[in-house]
Enzyme design. Sequence first.
Site, PDB file in Angstrom:
ATOM      1  N   ALA A   1       0.876  -1.180   0.000  1.00 23.31           N
ATOM      2  CA  ALA A   1       0.000   0.000   0.000  1.00 23.31           C
ATOM      3  C   ALA A   1       0.911   1.227   0.000  1.00 23.31           C
ATOM      4  O   ALA A   1       0.929   2.019   0.932  1.00 23.31           O
ATOM      5  CB  ALA A   1      -0.909  -0.023   1.232  1.00 23.31           C
TER       6      ALA A   1
ATOM      7  N   HIS B   1     -26.812  19.865  21.720  1.00 21.69           N
ATOM      8  CA  HIS B   1     -26.130  19.170  22.823  1.00 21.69           C
ATOM      9  C   HIS B   1     -26.827  17.838  23.090  1.00 21.69           C
ATOM     10  O   HIS B   1     -28.052  17.789  23.058  1.00 21.69           O
ATOM     11  CB  HIS B   1     -26.198  20.065  24.058  1.00 21.69           C
ATOM     12  CG  HIS B   1     -25.635  19.420  25.291  1.00 21.69           C
ATOM     13  ND1 HIS B   1     -24.283  19.218  25.463  1.00 21.69           N
ATOM     14  CD2 HIS B   1     -26.252  18.927  26.401  1.00 21.69           C
ATOM     15  CE1 HIS B   1     -24.077  18.630  26.635  1.00 21.69           C
ATOM     16  NE2 HIS B   1     -25.261  18.441  27.225  1.00 21.69           N
TER      17      HIS B   1
END
Length: 470
Positions: A273, A448
């Site tokens: 890779a 939130h």
Amino acid sequence: MKTHYDFLIIGGGPGGTPTAMALASAGKQVLLVESGAGLGGTCLFEGCIPSKILRESARRLRELREAADFGLCLPTQDARVDWYAIQERKRVILQRRSNAALARVQDLATLDYVQGMAQFLHSREAEINTAEGNVQRIHFEQAVIATGSVPFRPPIRGIDHPRVLDSGAILAIDHIPKDLIIIGGGPIGVELGQVFQTFGSRVMVLEAAPRLLKHVDEELAGQLRQRMQADGIEIHTSCQVNSITHSGQSVYVEYLPTSGKKQHRFTDTVLVAAGRRPNIKGLGLENTTVMHDKYGIQVDAKLQTTAAGIYAAGDVIGQPMFAHWATAQGLMLARHLLGQSVSFPDPSTNTAVIFSEPELAMAGLTETQAQEASIDVGTARYDFHQDARAQIAGRNTGALKIIFDKSNHKVLGMHALVEGASDLMGEAAVLIKSGLPLEAIAGAIHPHPTLSESFVQAVRATMAKHQSNT
Ligand code: FAD
């Protein structure tokens, strides 16, 4: 297939397909040629989608193993990975997505799609070798090369052996390797290393550069490395692989780590890779005046190659190599070719995600890139161990960093290491592209408890510091 088209588009990946569709939607006669099994390119068949499908199974396995931390008493010792079922799920999703792309293309009356290989004969003529074995010459007014990239194999003795797999091959492997050595610690090496480690492979990553993920924020990449090592992945940076030798079912990898003392290890599988290179083989560029080097086809700011009327987009023109980037380029190019005024994608506002565990995502510039542009750089940061949502999810490591210009507080970059970071970066890109300042973040109400609150927390802390210093 006709013999004359307004546009020839070569490559049916995330770069070529949207370009062809946008041109045909405007009534142009378009031929889209794709040499692979279907529409979707590397992204669909060997890249983004299959790697994330495997990652999703790995992520869920990890969550199962952590279940006891959340008060869930599951018989996790009986958990077993059905690799065939994972690969089958992948196959079904890929097929469904490719079929859907084909249906969208076939819906457009002026778009002809041919499965085959396109080769330039000169700057206005190409030969199409179809999958059925027919050969046809076509003329075109303009062409777009979107042929993508292929894995790069560094010049290491033994690297061409069939047991040394590239990313495409390992995504389709029919078993989980017992032992996996990965050559390359970039996004693909890191993502797949963590996936296979979670499935039970013993993983070692060998990277030639001094650190993993050399293009991303250094501190966050360092935190990710610590996490990988804590999970049991062996990592060597500044490390050269000398040779790969094969004997029977075993592969013997010899490498030189920073200690300067040659090491070796037997393994059953090696993944290379080590980056990607433009895919120009068989395109017949020698019959045109299109210039290229090993990193890509040369283009100007409007994606025109050195041959008039021939354009190129996506991986084939080099870094950055991302599916969303290829699509953005292709869509802007189509509008430009239709005579509309456009601004081509700007790398300084691009986004990127490493689908690691946890995700490392970014938008805009890194601190280093901003400094190199001679900007007086400020950094607002927030550690996720303080964060409500991250604590609820049991994700207590990682941080958010906001890079800004101290002279006008304009946000230049955002970088986050936290599970869920990928979904924060689209909106971060809007903020950066719109040239908004830190104050715009603090002035907006964020829900939130969500990870998006971290933006506000980082900015408030920085502003408070700024005010106390003035
Ligand atoms: P491609 O997708 O490569 O498409 C080019 C097409 O052209 C191919 O289908 C090829 O068959 C065809 N072709 C080539 N030559 C010819 C010819 N002569 N005639 C006809 N057809 C031809 N990017 C992301 O944004 N997010 C990710 O999470 C991500 N993960 C990845 C994971 C892996 C393992 C890999 C390898 C890549 C990943 N990428 C990711 C990168 C992404 O896949 C590429 O950036 C993207 O596919 C590039 O699109 P493209 O259209 O330029 O090229």
